[in-house]
Design an enzyme around this catalytic site. Structure first.
Site, PDB file in Angstrom:
ATOM      1  N   SER B 147      10.168 -10.430   8.094  1.00  0.00           N
ATOM      2  CA  SER B 147       9.038 -10.040   7.247  1.00  0.00           C
ATOM      3  C   SER B 147       7.747  -9.975   8.080  1.00  0.00           C
ATOM      4  O   SER B 147       7.676  -9.203   9.026  1.00  0.00           O
ATOM      5  CB  SER B 147       8.940 -11.003   6.069  1.00  0.00           C
ATOM      6  N   ASP B 223      15.568  -5.950  -1.910  1.00  0.00           N
ATOM      7  CA  ASP B 223      14.379  -6.692  -1.485  1.00  0.00           C
ATOM      8  C   ASP B 223      13.192  -6.240  -2.346  1.00  0.00           C
ATOM      9  O   ASP B 223      12.844  -5.053  -2.363  1.00  0.00           O
ATOM     10  CB  ASP B 223      14.145  -6.363  -0.004  1.00  0.00           C
ATOM     11  N   HIS B 256      15.125 -10.527  -0.123  1.00  0.00           N
ATOM     12  CA  HIS B 256      14.200 -10.824   0.987  1.00  0.00           C
ATOM     13  C   HIS B 256      14.352 -12.254   1.506  1.00  0.00           C
ATOM     14  O   HIS B 256      13.640 -12.651   2.416  1.00  0.00           O
ATOM     15  CB  HIS B 256      12.764 -10.600   0.495  1.00  0.00           C
TER      16      HIS B 256
END
Lengths: 278, 278
Positions: B147, B223, B256
């Site tokens: 991320s 996600d 995620h």
């Protein structure tokens, strides 16, 4: 049963669920990992019991069981370690009693007897719920755990040898009735008559005639609880006298943490998978 | 350097350390996993950069990197995501700015420029400290992240292609200068002149001529940040135009979380180990 969360992991699904437990008279939360094979049929179920202070989440986060459980096709259920909630009696500053410290027994003493019934919860109520809601072959169960959860796995397997095809433990409390961190809890949950404590002590269950085919135990040599709290030699002695095949592996340099148990997680998963496949 | 904790894991040592950082003008904490091979000689070092809200601890707990890093002989360093402490300016209720949200850039604006210098910290100060204190072959470095940390890995590798032999990312923020969750932070750290932001944006670094041999990116299809925050197709487009060999794998059904990244951790470790061995 309520779904709190699900997340794809290693091809399977790691979920967290809750339900109103009759046995514990409160809402209980637990984690279930369903491997990819569970999408196609019923698979064996492996119970993981956690140690003092833990919830369902600790091993879910740190246990590193999903990769191999996905490969081996095992559902892994990780229950909480005690009843919890505003209505559950607790001692807030005592990590060895009350919430997080259910010791996998059925309390008989007020005010704990109403909620602290983790033995019946793990051995009876939760398996029925899991069998009704997940694609598990409930005739193929195995059980393992860490520390207090190792005590739980050993005692529950010894009391129900026909139900669990295999049992193992990481750094289990093998004789809680004489260890300093468990005796006070046993007295509060079960009363002062120590004879009643024997039903929840692995070494004394063996002494009293309970038997189990074979056991695998890993124990770190630098575990800070080894000498006073865990004492695997007491289990070794009991198993030796009873003719129980105990594989006790002293693991050089390992402590009591998840770094220890996650290191040997693969070995334990393989141990259980081999026996569940028979 | 202070040792905060060490614990044996998968035959190696998982440690947590702190030091007084000159670059960030505060104490910084980081985690290092040293594989068993590090007891016998210098081994390659792999940098893992974490995402928004994380410290060094999240991936250490949930990343599942130790088993294979131990097998492959990789030191894995997991730094914090920002400066921290009573003297570090922060916005307590904003998870996309300040503590936990350093974005791996060197801030130029008051009052952030004094502490928020995570680019120089990760690219310069911490490698020097690690090289001086651990048995690493600092000529063999690789970098990856998740991320915001994927953004960090991509930008740091693009700016220093000779220093990192390989680079990969899980669900990276590929164009932070136009994503809603990063634009406000970039403005506060770097000022309103958006030209200065280009030095910390993977797609714009590529547009501006930076190159890197090959990249591996995994991205979950469910996600929640995919459409607005991550947008890997922007990296795909930039790499395609620039002739950078990007392997972008859209992973069906993954979110995620650490359940996603830990699932593909083995693939990334193998990717890096293969290139570090060349």
């Amino acid at each position: 049963m309520k779904v709190l969360s699900t997340s794809k992991s290693h091809g399977g699904v790691q979920g967290v669920y809750s339900h109103a437990s009759d046995v514990c008279a409160c809402d209980m939360t637990f984690a279930v990992f369903a491997p990819p094979q569970a999408a196609e049929g019923h698979v064996p179920v492996l119970w993981y019991l956690s140690g003092l202070t833990c919830t369902h989440a600790n091993v879910m986060d740190k246990g590193e069981y999903r990769r191999l459980a996905a490969e081996l096709g095992l559902v892994v259920v990780c229950p909480d370690t005690s009843p919890r909630g505003a209505d559950v009696p607790d001692e807030k500053d005592n990590w060895q009693f009350g919430c997080g410290a259910g010791f996998y027994l059925d309390a008989t003493q007020a005010p704990y007897a109403k909620n602290y019934r983790m033995y019946s919860y793990i051995a009876e109520e939760l398996p029925a719920l899991v069998a009704a809601n997940f694609p598990v072959d409930i005739s193929r169960q195995a059980i393992f755990g860490h520390s207090m959860g190792g005590h739980g796995a050993l005692t529950i397997a010894l009391k129900n040898p026909e139900r669990y095809r295999s049992c193992s433990a990481f750094a289990p409390i093998v004789q809680p009735t004489t260890a300093g961190w468990s005796r006070p809890a046993f007295e509060k949950y079960l009363g002062s008559d120590e004879r009643s404590w024997r039903a929840y002590d692995a070494t004394l269950l063996i002494e009293d005639g309970h038997r189990y085919g074979e056991l695998l135990v890993d124990q770190g040599t630098v575990d800070g609880f080894l000498q006073d709290g865990l004492r695997p030699w007491l289990l070794e002695d009991a198993c030796s006298k009873a003719g129980i095949a105990l594989t006790l592996r002293m693991q050089e340099g390992y402590d009591h943490s998840y770094n220890f148990m996650s290191t040997f997680m693969d070995d334990h998963l393989k141990w259980h998978a081999a026996r569940l496949a028979r």
